[in-house]
Design a protein around this motif. Structure first.
Motif, PDB file in Angstrom:
ATOM      1  N   ARG A   1     -69.839  27.901  49.176  1.00  0.00           N
ATOM      2  CA  ARG A   1     -71.183  27.343  48.991  1.00  0.00           C
ATOM      3  C   ARG A   1     -71.568  26.404  50.134  1.00  0.00           C
ATOM      4  O   ARG A   1     -72.747  26.233  50.428  1.00  0.00           O
TER       5      ARG A   1
ATOM      6  N   ASN B   1     -73.131  28.657  52.932  1.00  0.00           N
ATOM      7  CA  ASN B   1     -74.551  29.040  52.862  1.00  0.00           C
ATOM      8  C   ASN B   1     -75.461  27.878  52.443  1.00  0.00           C
ATOM      9  O   ASN B   1     -76.611  28.075  52.063  1.00  0.00           O
ATOM     10  N   GLY B   2     -74.913  26.677  52.528  1.00  0.00           N
ATOM     11  CA  GLY B   2     -75.761  25.500  52.370  1.00  0.00           C
ATOM     12  C   GLY B   2     -76.144  25.178  50.937  1.00  0.00           C
ATOM     13  O   GLY B   2     -77.030  24.355  50.703  1.00  0.00           O
ATOM     14  N   LEU B   3     -75.493  25.799  49.959  1.00  0.00           N
ATOM     15  CA  LEU B   3     -75.799  25.465  48.566  1.00  0.00           C
ATOM     16  C   LEU B   3     -75.133  24.149  48.168  1.00  0.00           C
ATOM     17  O   LEU B   3     -75.513  23.531  47.184  1.00  0.00           O
TER      18      LEU B   3
ATOM     19  N   GLU C   1     -79.071  30.158  40.900  1.00  0.00           N
ATOM     20  CA  GLU C   1     -78.317  29.942  42.131  1.00  0.00           C
ATOM     21  C   GLU C   1     -78.293  31.193  43.004  1.00  0.00           C
ATOM     22  O   GLU C   1     -78.337  31.106  44.233  1.00  0.00           O
TER      23      GLU C   1
ATOM     24  N   ARG D   1     -81.422  31.163  44.977  1.00  0.00           N
ATOM     25  CA  ARG D   1     -81.311  30.188  46.082  1.00  0.00           C
ATOM     26  C   ARG D   1     -80.406  30.724  47.172  1.00  0.00           C
ATOM     27  O   ARG D   1     -80.729  30.666  48.356  1.00  0.00           O
ATOM     28  N   GLY D   2     -79.254  31.225  46.763  1.00  0.00           N
ATOM     29  CA  GLY D   2     -78.253  31.687  47.722  1.00  0.00           C
ATOM     30  C   GLY D   2     -78.748  32.854  48.560  1.00  0.00           C
ATOM     31  O   GLY D   2     -78.295  33.057  49.679  1.00  0.00           O
TER      32      GLY D   2
END
Lengths: 242, 203
Positions: free
Chosen positions: A46, A49-51, B110, B113-114
């Motif tokens: 994560r 990918n910047g989450l 999510e 978003r991802g």
């Protein structure tokens, strides 16, 4: 795409879940992040990918901080597929191309192409809704959705963990073929999966990298001795049974 | 029956007024309540829900009365009535929007978003469509409540089926009261049935 994590730390619930991780992944590499539950593997994915934002250190993909636009060229597959339940298979697969504003004809052609790539017949599956699919089919669609916009980096988070062993090995083979030479980071707790799907294995324990080795030398490294023991025992059992 | 026949033209006119009042209020409440619900879910849950909750506790006749002296939106007639009904209809819509958005599997959000969806794209393409069946339940409650409460709007000269009820009470004529009450109840039941069917189709 190149990935570079430098001295990265992530905190959650008052403790460090990723500790001083430095990791460089070069274009075209297939890397597995291996480790037990809670080792920080998914968090590392994560981060890429910047989450997840690092509390310390830097994360760069192709030298840049990952933003929404860059994320669209990074494929992302999670356990169970996490398909959008209100969208058909075709619309799920078309999600990123839609975000990128591809025209309808190009999207249509790419959906068929990428479904074929993951072993699904387009005519049969295009209009199907996710709830009608089996676990294996859902995961194939999840991979197709991630591949649709021709990502230059693929991130896979325990993509096969929920599947039965026979289906899992079939899917591992099909997905490896579909990925081709795309730069890949795979998170798994399964050493056999790591050995099958990657050229390089990074072992994490308690949020830190304890071993970073090419596939061939991995099981001989002292830090991986518990995985080697498990593998030997499995081989002994299998040898007897076969 | 002949009594109804004599008044049929007016019953139809009043029913039309009644529908216009309650559906206008419901539509307005959807247009305002949906964004408010999204706002509440994202960051301002307490203040937003506190305000729409408080509105709900004001007795409807009092709210109609309170709007009378206000400029622009106040006075007598249909405008203040629609506004009062709209304020009542906000609560169920705001609440179900929050509940609907909260009920979405976090893995799905999510995933969006991802994959590189912006906040807006995530809301419009993933979250609102998934929350919509729940929100429709709120719209149903809002519509049915509006149809019921709209009867009282006749007190401030807004027309509708309440006109018969107030007239009937004033002259102590049960037939007049029923002439307003029965169609109002039928409208409410019909709306409930139709919107329940929509809900079932969506979920």
């Amino acid at each position: 795409m190149d990935v570079a994590l430098a001295s990265v730390e992530v905190h959650a619930g008052g403790r460090a879940i990723v500790r001083d991780v430095t990791l460089t992944i070069r274009k075209g590499e297939r890397v597995a992040l291996l480790g037990p539950s809670g080792a920080g593997k998914s968090t590392c994915l994560r981060l890429i990918n910047g989450l997840v934002e690092p509390a310390r250190g830097t994360v760069r993909v192709d030298g840049r901080v990952v933003d929404v636009a860059l994320r669209r060229s990074i494929g992302w597959v999670i356990q169970d597929g996490a398909l959008f339940p209100h969208l058909s298979v075709a619309d799920n697969v078309a999600f990123v191309p839609h975000l990128l504003g591809w025209d309808a004809a190009r999207i249509d052609a790419r959906v068929d192409e990428v479904l074929a790539l993951v072993g699904l017949e387009a005519e049969r599956f295009r209009r199907a809704m996710p709830r009608k699919l089996s676990g294996g089919e859902r995961q194939r669609v999840g991979v197709a959705r991630a591949l649709a916009a021709r990502p230059r980096l693929m991130l896979l988070d325990e993509p096969f963990a929920a599947l039965d062993p026979l289906l899992r090995s079939e899917l591992q083979r099909d997905v490896a073929r579909a990925l081709g030479d795309t730069t890949t980071v795979l998170v798994t707790h399964d050493v056999v999966e790591a050995l099958t799907m990657s050229d390089r294995i990074v072992l994490l324990r308690d949020g830190a990298v304890v071993l970073d080795a090419p596939r061939d030398g991995f099981l001989r490294a002292p830090a991986a001795s518990d995985y080697a023991d498990t593998a030997r025992r499995a081989l002994a059992v299998l040898g007897g049974a076969l | 029956m002949s009594y109804v026949g004599e008044h049929l033209a007016e019953v139809l006119t009043r029913t039309g007024e009644h529908l216009a009042l309650s559906l206008g209020a419901t539509l307005g409440a959807v247009l305002i309540g949906l964004p408010l619900g999204v706002l509440a879910e994202r960051r301002l849950e307490r203040p937003v829900l506190a305000v729409v909750d408080v509105v709900q506790t004001i007795p409807s006749l009092a709210l109609f009365g309170l709007l009378l002296p206000l400029p622009l939106i106040g006075g007598i007639g249909a405008t203040p009535a629609v506004i009062a009904l709209l304020l009542y209809a906000l609560l169920p819509i705001v609440r179900t929007t929050v509940v609907g958005l909260r009920g979405i599997d976090p893995a799905i959000v999510e995933a969006a978003r991802g994959l590189g969806a912006t906040d807006r794209q995530r809301l419009l393409r993933v979250e609102l469509p998934l929350a919509f069946p729940t929100i429709v339940a709120g719209i149903r409650v809002a519509a049915v409540t509006s149809i019921g409460t709209a009867t009282i709007a006749a007190a401030i000269g807004a027309g509708g089926l309440g006109t018969f009820v107030f007239r009937g009470v004033a002259v102590v004529d049960n037939r007049l009261i029923l002439l307003g009450a029965v169609p109002a109840a039928l409208l409410a039941v019909l709306t409930d049935v139709v919107l329940r069917a929509v809900e079932r189709r969506l979920s």
